[in-house]
Design a protein around this motif. Structure first.
Motif, PDB file in Angstrom:
ATOM      1  N   HIS B 295       6.335  -0.538  -3.803  1.00 22.39           N
ATOM      2  CA  HIS B 295       5.099  -1.028  -4.677  1.00 22.39           C
ATOM      3  C   HIS B 295       4.648   0.050  -4.659  1.00 22.39           C
ATOM      4  CE1 HIS B 295       0.424  -1.952  -3.633  1.00 22.39           C
ATOM      5  NE2 HIS B 295       1.153  -3.063  -2.781  1.00 22.39           N
ATOM      6  N   PRO B 296       3.375   0.126  -5.803  1.00 25.77           N
ATOM      7  CA  PRO B 296       3.562   0.965  -6.709  1.00 25.77           C
ATOM      8  C   PRO B 296       2.049   2.080  -5.867  1.00 25.77           C
ATOM      9  CG  PRO B 296       2.364  -0.608  -7.134  1.00 25.77           C
ATOM     10  CD  PRO B 296       3.277  -1.260  -6.617  1.00 25.77           C
ATOM     11  N   VAL B 297       1.353   1.542  -5.388  1.00 28.44           N
ATOM     12  CA  VAL B 297       0.811   2.939  -4.508  1.00 28.44           C
ATOM     13  C   VAL B 297       1.985   3.487  -2.968  1.00 28.44           C
ATOM     14  CG1 VAL B 297      -1.356   2.574  -2.980  1.00 28.44           C
ATOM     15  CG2 VAL B 297      -1.177   0.983  -4.794  1.00 28.44           C
ATOM     16  N   VAL B 298       2.062   4.124  -3.460  1.00 29.07           N
ATOM     17  CA  VAL B 298       3.093   5.557  -2.692  1.00 29.07           C
ATOM     18  C   VAL B 298       2.412   5.926  -1.228  1.00 29.07           C
ATOM     19  CG1 VAL B 298       4.838   6.749  -2.303  1.00 29.07           C
ATOM     20  CG2 VAL B 298       4.580   5.624  -4.598  1.00 29.07           C
ATOM     21  N   SER B 299       2.808   5.474  -0.180  1.00 27.71           N
ATOM     22  CA  SER B 299       2.722   6.216   1.025  1.00 27.71           C
ATOM     23  C   SER B 299       3.278   7.032   1.971  1.00 27.71           C
ATOM     24  CB  SER B 299       1.720   4.933   1.492  1.00 27.71           C
ATOM     25  OG  SER B 299       2.770   4.418   2.797  1.00 27.71           O
ATOM     26  N   HIS B 300       3.205   7.207   2.756  1.00 30.73           N
ATOM     27  CA  HIS B 300       4.054   7.737   3.550  1.00 30.73           C
ATOM     28  C   HIS B 300       5.286   6.538   4.143  1.00 30.73           C
ATOM     29  CE1 HIS B 300       1.781   6.177   7.159  1.00 30.73           C
ATOM     30  NE2 HIS B 300       2.844   5.847   8.130  1.00 30.73           N
ATOM     31  N   TYR B 302       7.425   5.384   1.964  1.00 28.89           N
ATOM     32  CA  TYR B 302       8.088   5.597   0.544  1.00 28.89           C
ATOM     33  C   TYR B 302       9.072   5.481   1.386  1.00 28.89           C
ATOM     34  CZ  TYR B 302       9.964   5.828  -4.151  1.00 28.89           C
ATOM     35  OH  TYR B 302      10.675   6.636  -4.947  1.00 28.89           O
ATOM     36  N   TRP B 312       1.748  -0.358   4.755  1.00 22.21           N
ATOM     37  CA  TRP B 312       0.803  -0.008   4.661  1.00 22.21           C
ATOM     38  C   TRP B 312       1.306   1.223   3.414  1.00 22.21           C
ATOM     39  CZ3 TRP B 312      -2.998   1.046   7.382  1.00 22.21           C
ATOM     40  CH2 TRP B 312      -3.792   2.538   7.361  1.00 22.21           C
ATOM     41  N   ILE B 313      -0.292   0.484   2.599  1.00 14.50           N
ATOM     42  CA  ILE B 313      -0.361   1.206   1.224  1.00 14.50           C
ATOM     43  C   ILE B 313      -2.349   2.227   1.014  1.00 14.50           C
ATOM     44  CG2 ILE B 313       1.094  -0.101   0.051  1.00 14.50           C
ATOM     45  CD1 ILE B 313      -1.479  -1.923  -0.231  1.00 14.50           C
ATOM     46  N   GLY B 314      -1.908   2.758   2.517  1.00  9.02           N
ATOM     47  CA  GLY B 314      -3.008   3.852   3.217  1.00  9.02           C
ATOM     48  C   GLY B 314      -4.064   2.736   3.332  1.00  9.02           C
ATOM     49  N   THR B 315      -5.563   2.964   4.160  1.00  7.46           N
ATOM     50  CA  THR B 315      -6.196   2.190   4.389  1.00  7.46           C
ATOM     51  C   THR B 315      -7.123   1.560   3.993  1.00  7.46           C
ATOM     52  OG1 THR B 315      -6.955   4.603   5.939  1.00  7.46           O
ATOM     53  CG2 THR B 315      -8.743   3.180   5.759  1.00  7.46           C
ATOM     54  N   ARG B 316      -6.756   0.196   4.503  1.00 10.01           N
ATOM     55  CA  ARG B 316      -7.906  -0.903   3.626  1.00 10.01           C
ATOM     56  C   ARG B 316      -7.822  -1.805   4.641  1.00 10.01           C
ATOM     57  NH1 ARG B 316      -4.674  -3.690  -0.945  1.00 10.01           N
ATOM     58  NH2 ARG B 316      -4.193  -5.013   1.147  1.00 10.01           N
ATOM     59  N   ASP B 317      -8.507  -3.361   4.140  1.00  9.58           N
ATOM     60  CA  ASP B 317      -8.528  -4.215   4.876  1.00  9.58           C
ATOM     61  C   ASP B 317      -7.465  -5.574   4.786  1.00  9.58           C
ATOM     62  OD1 ASP B 317     -10.834  -6.983   5.399  1.00  9.58           O
ATOM     63  OD2 ASP B 317      -8.906  -6.576   6.085  1.00  9.58           O
TER      64      ASP B 317
END
Lengths: 441, 461
Positions: B295-300, B302, B312-317
């Motif tokens: 996923h291009p939005v990297v989170s933990h 990865y 999980w790509i960060g806090t979002r709805d």
């Protein structure tokens, strides 16, 4: 005015918001939880949730009309509100994205292209603090390291006593890289570190970066707007990103990425490419395919909410800071421990040492204890494991990161105090919890 | 008016009807989400109620653009939103991942994938395209591919996908081949023929074709592409990876991953599968060839596999991704479930399309068997649609003056053609539509023709 269109008109309020109104705005929060972890996921008042829902229903009612007539003007309004809040020069410098993780990926993907296209050379470096957020480190790995870059990690002393300690570590790391002949392309600096939480002297750090000839300075202020003072011209970074849902009451989720106008900034792209590709990051980011943009459209309304408090966002920040330091000192006194940094290095969060007898002796322990506090005591708070250094005798290895936001009350912190006192009284240690106790999925 | 338009789901019957039982056997391994007896089938007034939040003054015949979502699903979504806001930490640690997994499992069964690891949930097909294409960019950057290796896509590929190919493939040194498609089109063979030729061009000069991007249903003009045949041709011609873009996929055409055989397949769930905005899946066939998607939005997360990264790509709805089970319940209250809905939508849109071409003296853009739940309907030539701008202006005029929401396509005349149809409307049919919506459109166009309206008369703004 068409009542169904999004309006940025400020409704004049004769009085400041009352404590009862604040209570009411957050009355939907779980009543039996002492919610002292606003830094985790933020919060959003009911009136903004209602307003957001209206926007969502407008879309669902007639999405084509909304797409063609409402969405882009609404996004521009939000960006203008942010531009003014952060003292940016031009609204083109302000892009709205989902969250800081997205902003990080945007900047780092740009760096990866730098390597791929020969602007940067294998071995060129990025410098960041060791305590940078886990997702940021992974993003650096995924884009910067993968493309051939090298990472310089700067240790953050903790507990920390002054800005100078941080500045010194940073200077040392840069000097060392200079000796090795390494070109530093990017500095990633937290405005407020997440764990352990400390306010960094960003202005001075940016100056050091400029002196050292670092190409780009990127401030990760996940805890930024609404938590610390955010002034783009003062801070002087090339890129600056902050979440709006953590400390500025936006619903999940919205963040901004500020890119100081320069030759470089026009080359950034949102990784999700649409027909807007090439029209500038701000325009690209305002349409990344069909999605719910409502959280990003409520920003003008958020400002109205914030301005109902005495002193607006500055008043909120100040009171949060004073209260969290107050509560932190109350806890440290009750437990015979200490704060993790002096008050002036705290924002709306502070690290409070936990009694050593709890034996927090690993990251695992800190997760277990956190879960236990939630399940058994109805206290929601982040716990940090601070590994002892060589030669230290009986250091505190566990810290709680407490937050203070407008909905918090003194009782929340008493509840936490009493929970810990009870654990101490019961001779509880983290070792007594099974490893499987963490229900992380 | 033919009766099929009024062939609404049969009246509520308590207990399991035979038709509903049939639908259960069609989608094998479909999870049962409720105890016997099954909830009753929707009545026409139930459906009206579920979509009562739609603007009642608008003839909404453009489901293809932004989809639709019934009230009961919106309510379920709002419940999840509130649960998060009420105590986000608890939701994050205890609820979010199991619920995303539940949604992924349902999708896996719906699309006949082998393993839930193959199913990632993302925001939309545009995001899925970026994921697949970013992987290609790395291939060039890391020397796996040679400068000039090719990617093939259809000329009618969605604009955003074309830009994504430019942003990731062209920029990284790849060569892009567009497959021209005839339109109007008369048979799947025409498409197959053009595709074969394009692949040959791709392989010229010793080039490798690294990726083929194939629409399952093109957007504008809309046509159902013979994906199974095209995938087979790709395999024969040694194309490394095949990516099917089925933005209009699930709920619109039949989707079976094993049947189609692509490496990657993406479809939006908010267009034709009643999910709220927005949610899509990206299917990635398990193989060595494609283990390097991120996923291009990297989170933990990865490195833990695309499906886990995407969850999980960060806090979002994430609430839109969590209501898939509720959506399945909704769909199963229609006779025949999603297959029944698809079938009736297709029949109705063809019927309405034929009604319109008869009224206007024009033609459909393709034969009925190449339509899904959408069809291109020729507009009277006298309207003088002579540019993309004209098409957009006409669309705005229809929205503002006649309260008809329908996208218009400009089809430039070929050499030698004169006085032919240059404008087509893409009409959609979804469960909330009625014959009156299309009569309204018919009458609007007739009025414009009566008034000797031409697009040239509209201001450019």
């Amino acid at each position: 005015m068409n009542s169904t269109s999004i309006s940025a008109a400020v409704t004049p309020q004769p009085l400041f918001i009352t404590p009862a109104e604040v209570c009411s705005e957050f009355s939907y929060h779980h009543p039996s939880v002492a919610r002292i972890n606003n830094g985790g996921f933020g919060c959003c008042p009911s009136s903004l949730i209602s307003y957001q829902r209206q926007i969502q229903m407008q879309w669902l009612r007639q999405p084509d009309e909304f797409f063609f007539n409402q969405l882009q003007p609404g996004m521009l309004r939000s960006r203008n509100v942010i531009k003014d809040l952060i003292n940016a020069d031009h609204v083109d410098e302000v892009s709205i994205v989902d969250n800081v993780s997205t902003a990080i990926s945007i900047v780092l993907q740009h760096m990866a292209w730098g390597f791929a296209e020969g602007k940067f050379h294998s071995g060129d470096a990025t410098v960041m603090f060791h305590c940078a957020y886990g997702a940021v480190k992974k993003s650096v790995e995924a884009y910067f390291v993968r493309a051939g870059g090298y990472v310089i990690e700067v240790p953050l002393p903790f507990p920390v006593n002054s800005d100078d300690e941080i500045l010194q570590e940073f200077r040392q790391a840069l000097d060392k890289s200079k000796q090795n002949g390494r070109r530093v392309r990017l500095a990633i600096i937290d405005h407020v570190t997440f764990m352990p939480t400390v306010v960094m002297p960003v202005k001075q750090l940016v100056s050091i970066c400029r002196e050292a000839g670092i190409d780009h300075v990127f401030i990760d202020a996940a805890h930024g707007i609404g938590c610390v003072d955010v002034d783009m011209k003062q801070i002087g970074a090339d890129f600056y990103t902050s979440n709006l849902h953590k400390w500025l009451f936006c619903p999940p989720s919205a963040a901004f990425l500020y890119c100081r106008k320069s030759n470089q900034s026009s080359a950034l792209h949102h990784p999700v490419v649409t027909h807007q590709y090439g029209n500038g990051l701000a325009t690209e980011s305002s349409w990344i395919g069909t999605r719910d943009y409502s959280a990003q459209l409520v920003v003008p309304k958020v400002l109205e909410f914030v301005n109902r408090f005495e002193g607006g966002i500055d008043g909120i920040k100040r009171r949060n800071h004073d209260a969290v330091v107050d509560m932190g000192e109350m806890l440290a006194k009750a437990w015979g421990t200490q704060l993790g940094c002096p008050p002036h290095m705290c924002s709306s969060m502070v690290m409070v040492g936990l009694p050593a007898c709890l034996h927090v002796s690993s990251d695992q322990d800190s997760w277990k204890l956190r879960t236990y506090l939630r399940d058994k005591f109805g206290v929601e708070v982040s716990i940090y494991y601070r590994p002892p250094k060589d030669g230290e005798v009986g250091p505190l290895t566990g810290y709680a990161r407490i937050s203070y936001q407008v909905y918090n009350k003194v009782d929340d912190y008493y509840k936490f105090r009493d929970a810990i006192n009870q654990l101490v009284h019961d001779a509880f240690t983290c070792a007594s919890l099974p490893d499987s106790y963490i229900r992380l999925v | 008016m033919a009766s099929s338009l009024h062939d609404a789901p049969s009246a509520a019957v308590n207990g399991t009807s035979a038709a509903a039982a049939d639908s259960k056997s069609q989608v094998h391994k479909k999870p049962r989400l409720y105890a016997d007896p099954s909830p009753p089938l929707f009545t026409p007034s139930d459906i009206l109620s579920e979509f009562s939040h739609h603007d009642p003054t608008v003839a909404r015949i453009n489901n293809g653009s932004f989809g639709s979502c019934p009230s009961s699903v919106i309510s379920a979504q709002n419940d999840f939103r509130l649960q998060w806001l009420r105590q986000p930490d608890d939701f994050y640690f205890n609820q979010l991942q199991p619920k995303i997994l539940q949604s992924r499992t349902i999708i896996k069964d719906l699309i006949n994938a082998d393993h839930v690891d193959e199913v990632s949930i993302v925001d939309n097909a545009t995001t899925a395209a970026a994921i697949v294409l970013q992987q290609i960019a790395w291939g060039f950057a890391e020397g796996k591919f040679d400068h000039g290796d090719a990617a093939v896509m259809l000329h009618y590929a969605y604009g955003a996908v074309k830009k994504s190919v430019e942003a990731y493939v062209t920029r990284a040194g790849g060569y892009v081949i567009e497959v021209p498609l005839p339109f109007p089109v008369n048979s799947a063979d025409e498409i197959v023929h053009e595709f074969r030729q394009a692949l040959q061009r791709g392989k010229q000069n010793g080039r490798r074709v690294r990726l083929a991007v194939i629409d399952h249903v093109t957007s504008m003009p809309t046509v159902v592409i013979p994906v199974k045949e095209l995938v087979t041709i790709c395999r024969e011609e040694g194309v490394d990876q095949v990516f099917v873009d089925a933005a209009h996929g699930i709920g619109c055409v039949d989707i079976d991953m094993k049947q189609i055989g692509a490496d990657f397949y993406t479809s939006n769930l908010h267009k034709w599968y009643f999910c709220p905005p927005s949610v899509a899946f990206l299917y990635c066939k398990r193989s060595v060839n494609n283990s390097d998607l991120h996923h291009p939005v990297v989170s933990h997360e990865y490195g833990n596999g695309l499906a886990i990264e995407s969850a999980w790509i960060g806090t979002r709805d994430y609430s839109a991704q969590l209501v898939v089970p509720k959506v399945l319940e909704f769909i199963n209250r229609f006779e025949g479930g999603i297959n029944g809905i698809k079938k009736r939508n297709h029949e109705c849109v063809v019927e309405m399309g034929q009604m319109l071409v008869e009224a206007w003296g024009t033609h459909l853009g393709c034969p009925p068997e190449m339509c899904s739940s959408m069809v291109m309907v020729g507009l009277p030539a006298c309207l003088g649609i002579s540019s993309d701008r004209d098409a957009l202006n006409l669309r705005t005029c229809l929205r503002e003056k006649f309260a008809v929401e329908v996208p218009i396509y400009y089809r430039s005349p070929k050499d030698g053609e004169e006085g032919g149809v240059t404008g087509y409307a893409r009409i959609s049919y979804q469960v909330y539509n009625k014959a009156e919506d299309y009569y309204k459109f018919r009458d609007a166009i007739n009025q414009l023709v009566d008034n000797a309206f031409t697009c040239a008369s509209l201001p450019n703004s």
